[in-house]
Scaffold this active site. Structure first.
Site, PDB file in Angstrom:
ATOM      1  N   ASP A  20      -6.908   3.440 -91.296  1.00 22.17           N
ATOM      2  CA  ASP A  20      -7.720   3.345 -90.078  1.00 22.17           C
ATOM      3  C   ASP A  20      -7.912   4.668 -89.349  1.00 22.17           C
ATOM      4  O   ASP A  20      -8.339   4.672 -88.196  1.00 22.17           O
ATOM      5  CB  ASP A  20      -7.096   2.330 -89.113  1.00 22.17           C
ATOM      6  CG  ASP A  20      -5.708   2.743 -88.633  1.00 22.17           C
ATOM      7  OD1 ASP A  20      -5.130   3.674 -89.234  1.00 22.17           O
ATOM      8  OD2 ASP A  20      -5.210   2.136 -87.669  1.00 22.17           O
ATOM      9  N   GLU A  21      -7.654   5.788 -90.006  1.00 20.58           N
ATOM     10  CA  GLU A  21      -7.723   7.072 -89.304  1.00 20.58           C
ATOM     11  C   GLU A  21      -8.162   8.185 -90.243  1.00 20.58           C
ATOM     12  O   GLU A  21      -7.763   8.231 -91.410  1.00 20.58           O
ATOM     13  CB  GLU A  21      -6.338   7.394 -88.727  1.00 20.58           C
ATOM     14  CG  GLU A  21      -6.271   8.690 -87.952  1.00 20.58           C
ATOM     15  CD  GLU A  21      -4.886   8.915 -87.364  1.00 20.58           C
ATOM     16  OE1 GLU A  21      -4.596   8.335 -86.309  1.00 20.58           O
ATOM     17  OE2 GLU A  21      -4.104   9.651 -87.972  1.00 20.58           O
TER      18      GLU A  21
END
Length: 412
Positions: free
Chosen positions: A133-134
């Site tokens: 998610d990053e």
């Protein structure tokens, strides 16, 4: 990405938007859910196309959870009650008992992760993957990347990701990765924060030291014992004192970080150091009484790690295990083999041998398997040049334990 695992569920269940929700716990059981819905409302049609019509009261609540699971993430409504990632679900239930509890849909999370990253790459091709998610993105040479200090391009990325996935993200724009990481947390959800070098004193120095990515609980406790609570107070300490107190490398890094300095590039390709799988049991296991269950879990973990290695095209030479006992004490053991492998049976055998060096007279709550010293097939020669032909001794030599033999008799 903003509360990524929870946001994925909100795409499926929009009726839960704005409610406190925690992601974690058991496995997904879609068929069982549809059956319970049909029993409760037999006059309605229930299936994948009607998920958005499930009444809110039908969803399980955190207060009813019993087990050892941890929260993968929580919506911002739940976070207001103090619930956070990696928190035990039983503890989270005390803070927010009426929060909705849903399990992770790993396949959907992976699909949307790939999708948002592909969307970014079409706009800004220099991107470093930092997990599901990053990411880090280099705006330097992207057309329009410097307009309004990067805000224009950040808005474009946010808009594009939302159009493709329906999900929001928060972006921090700064001269380096260290400051960008901190800035990305300033204005969640769906925010854009810009930090320029001249903003260091006003925006960064008032923050607690834990906001520096790389300052963990132990380092923070040591800093606080010396009266250092904020990044500004850390910046006020002389470099030589930090080196003397925290060591040459870490002390110097603390000094540079407090002053917002970071020369790490955005790396578009990086080799993984290791791959691992672990599981936390719903109840503590005993080496004798739960022998079959624990042995099956070890086999499954080894098979999962082997599948990960094969899917990504790696083999590894260091095989290890991790155990967390019922008192939360953690123990690791590993061994290095002569020929790198991605074979589940080989990993299983050597993981079992590592377990033979652990006293399993106590009950344990977590078991993990790790394969390290990874190489790509065909490059083993270069890797092997660093090692002798003999298998080196384990880093933590321990005697074999009879109770472990009871758990893994095939290792005799």
């Amino acid at each position: 990405m903003d509360a990524f695992y929870a946001s994925v569920e909100l795409l499926r269940y929009p009726q839960l938007k704005g409610l406190p929700m925690v992601i974690g716990g058991g496995r997904r059981r879609e068929a069982e859910m549809f059956e319970r819905l049909r029993q409760a409302w037999p006059e309605r049609e229930w299936g994948p196309a009607t998920l958005d019509r499930i009444p809110v009261d039908f969803f399980p609540r955190l207060k009813d959870y019993v087990g050892r699971g941890v929260a993968t993430t929580a919506t911002y409504a739940a976070r207001q009650f103090g619930v956070g990632s990696a928190m035990g679900l039983m503890k989270a239930a005390k803070l927010c008992p009426d929060a909705i509890l849903l399990p992770v849909d790993f396949e959907e999370v992976k699909r949307l992760s790939r999708l948002f990253k592909q969307t970014i790459l079409e706009i800004a091709p220099v991107m470093q993957d930092r997990g599901v998610d990053e990411v880090y993105i280099d705006f330097t040479d992207v057309p329009g990347g410097q307009r309004e200090g990067g805000r224009v391009l950040a808005r474009l990325i946010q808009k594009s990701i939302f159009q493709v996935t329906g999900l929001t993200c928060s972006i921090g724009v700064a001269p380096n990765k260290l400051l960008a990481k901190m800035a990305s947390e300033f204005n969640k959800p769906n925010g854009i924060s810009i930090v320029q070098p001249e903003d260091l004193q006003s925006l960064i120095w008032p923050l607690p030291c834990r906001k520096i990515n790389g300052v963990g609980p132990k380092a923070d406790a040591k800093l606080q014992s010396h009266g250092i609570h904020t990044i500004g107070e850390l910046a006020a300490r002389e470099k030589h004192w930090l080196v003397e107190t925290f060591g040459k490398s870490y002390g110097a890094w603390l000094h540079e970080s407090a002053w917002g300095r970071d020369d790490r590039p955005v790396e578009t390709e990086s080799e993984p150091v290791s791959m691992s799988r672990e599981t936390t049991f719903d109840r503590d296991l005993h080496a004798v009484r739960d022998r079959a269950e624990a042995g099956a879990v070890l086999t499954r973990l080894c098979e999962q790690v082997a599948a990960d290695l094969q899917r990504k095209g790696y083999t590894g030479r260091t095989i290890g295990i991790k155990i967390t006992f019922d008192n939360f004490e953690k123990v690791t053991r590993d061994t290095t083999i002569a020929v790198a492998t991605a074979d589940a049976a080989v990993i299983r055998r050597h993981a079992g041998l590592c377990l033979k060096r652990v006293d399993l007279s106590r009950r344990f709550r977590l078991l993990g398997v790790r394969v390290g010293k990874l190489v790509k097939p065909g490059t083993e020669g270069a890797e092997a040049a660093h090692y002798s032909g003999a298998t080196p001794p384990p880093r933590h030599p321990k005697a074999d334990h009879e109770r472990t033999d009871l758990l893994f008799p095939e290792l005799d």
